[in-house]
Design an enzyme around this catalytic site. Structure first.
Site, PDB file in Angstrom:
ATOM      1  N   ASN A 182       0.800  -1.229   0.000  1.00 32.27           N
ATOM      2  CA  ASN A 182       0.000   0.000   0.000  1.00 32.27           C
ATOM      3  C   ASN A 182       0.831   1.278   0.000  1.00 32.27           C
ATOM      4  OD1 ASN A 182      -2.279  -1.546   0.103  1.00 32.27           O
ATOM      5  ND2 ASN A 182      -2.733  -1.148   2.253  1.00 32.27           N
ATOM      6  N   LYS A 183       2.120   1.173   0.269  1.00 36.27           N
ATOM      7  CA  LYS A 183       2.929   2.382   0.438  1.00 36.27           C
ATOM      8  C   LYS A 183       3.202   3.076  -0.904  1.00 36.27           C
ATOM      9  CE  LYS A 183       3.366   1.733   4.936  1.00 36.27           C
ATOM     10  NZ  LYS A 183       2.691   0.533   5.409  1.00 36.27           N
TER      11      LYS A 183
END
Ligand code: PLP
Length: 372
Positions: A182-183
């Site tokens: 998700n980063k």
């Protein structure tokens, strides 16, 4: 009917996919030349500072604490509003987590409360840059210097963020990043640590791989207890594909965040009682776009109604000190009232580079519809 809009989605281009396939065909798939090249490029990105990679942001943090010599008997101050990993690593090295309440506007550590929480046992501070918004970095390091404390920055969400004209990671003490899916920059799973010296880097390499050093009698020696935390060349190939795009992807996030403010409009907070994030288009990398719901709106119901409108939301995060593991260590409801209030009401709205302006408009209309 519009398709389902998730709160986030990685941006992986075809060239990166081809580079991964090339590693898979090469015969060398674990730590090798791609990891070394990724570390070299990260070091250049962080202004020449020393960098080592690992297989998660969590183990990166744990190794940073070990390098700082933190263990049993030591207190480490951090925020209750973070992914639970931030506090778990303090327990993992045998130290004691001490929470300080957050600032209701930035939703990051209140540095005044951090200073009030310092005792003779305090050894380090772990600040978190929630959604990519840094704390006041000048004040943070002035505080650490004044009290002789180490800083292990949990910059998991802050790759591409800056403080004035300096990149987060290009200055400071030990700075930890996550490359989880998700980063803003991903390697599927992974992380990196920015270090102060080659000596710290050698220690990081030992903790990363069973404590092994290339010296001693048989060309190999083990003198500290290490684990198995090395990054693979498959992951590094993804990172090498992502890094050159980071600036463009961050610019796209900033532009979409700006669009949110425009579409919500200047009266949104007054009309709805909800709180928008800090409008920071200089320092933040806009990892997340988070609003705090009004008191009277239950978050679970809000999220369900958004889902019924084909919009995915996230919760980042419930307060760490109220999890059972932490309550068993003496933490209670009422100890950190700002964190508890924000933690109950914070919601992450969709924001990722491949989103369209029309998606932002759809989200804003749905939020208004559900909240009003
Ligand atoms: C993602 C994240 C972590 C953990 O990183 P992993 O790579 O998932 O281990 C830690 N702290 C914060 C604030 C994060 O967002």
């Amino acid at each position: 009917m519009n398709g389902f809009l998730p709160f986030t989605k990685p941006s992986i281009d075809e060239a990166t996919i081809a580079a991964v396939a090339e590693v898979l065909r090469s015969g060398w798939i674990t730590s090798g030349p791609k990891v070394l090249e990724f570390e070299r490029q990260l070091s250049a990105y962080f202004g020449g500072r020393t960098v080592r990679t690992f297989n998660s942001g969590t183990c990166t943090m744990e190794i940073a604490l070990r390098i700082a010599g933190i263990g049993p008997g030591d207190e480490v101050i951090t925020t209750p509003i973070s992914w639970v990993a931030t506090a778990n690593v303090i327990l993992e090295v045998g130290a004691t987590p001490v929470f300080a309440d957050i600032d209701p506007v930035t939703r990051n550590l209140d540095l005044g409360k951090v200073e009030a929480a310092i005792t003779p046992k305090t050894r380090a501070i772990i600040p978190v840059y929630l959604s990519g918004l840094p704390v006041d970095m000048d004040r943070l390091y002035a505080l650490a210097t004044k009290h002789g404390l180490r800083v292990v920055e949990d910059a998991a969400q802050a790759i591409g963020s800056s403080w004035g004209n300096k990149r987060i990671g290009s200055f400071g003490d030990l700075v930890s990043f996550s490359f989880q899916a998700n980063k803003n920059l991903t390697t599927a799973e992974g992380g990196c640590l920015v270090l102060n010296s080659e000596a710290e880097a050698k220690l990081a390499e030992k903790y990363r791989l069973q404590g092994v050093t290339r010296s001693g009698f048989d060309g190999m020696e083990v003198d500290v207890l290490g684990g198995k935390f090395n990054m693979t060349d498959i992951a590094a190939a993804i990172g090498l594909g992502q890094l050159p795009q980071l600036e463009t992807l961050t610019a796209r996030r900033r532009s979409l965040a700006q669009r949110y403010f425009t579409v919500f409009g200047a009266d949104f907070e007054r009309q709805t009682g909800a709180q928008l994030p800090v409008q920071d288009f200089q320092n933040s990398n806009w990892h997340l776009f988070q609003i705090v719901l009004p008191q009277e709106i239950a978050r679970a119901g809000f999220m369900e109604k958004m889902k019924a409108r084909n919009i995915g939301c996230g919760v980042h995060y419930p307060p760490i000190h109220l999890f059972k593991l932490y309550r068993e260590r003496g933490f209670r409801e009422g100890m950190f009232p700002v964190a508890e209030s924000v933690g109950r009401r914070i919601v992450t709205l969709p924001l990722f580079p491949a989103m369209a302006e029309a998606d932002v408009e759809r989200v804003c209309a749905a939020v208004r519809d559900v909240v009003l």
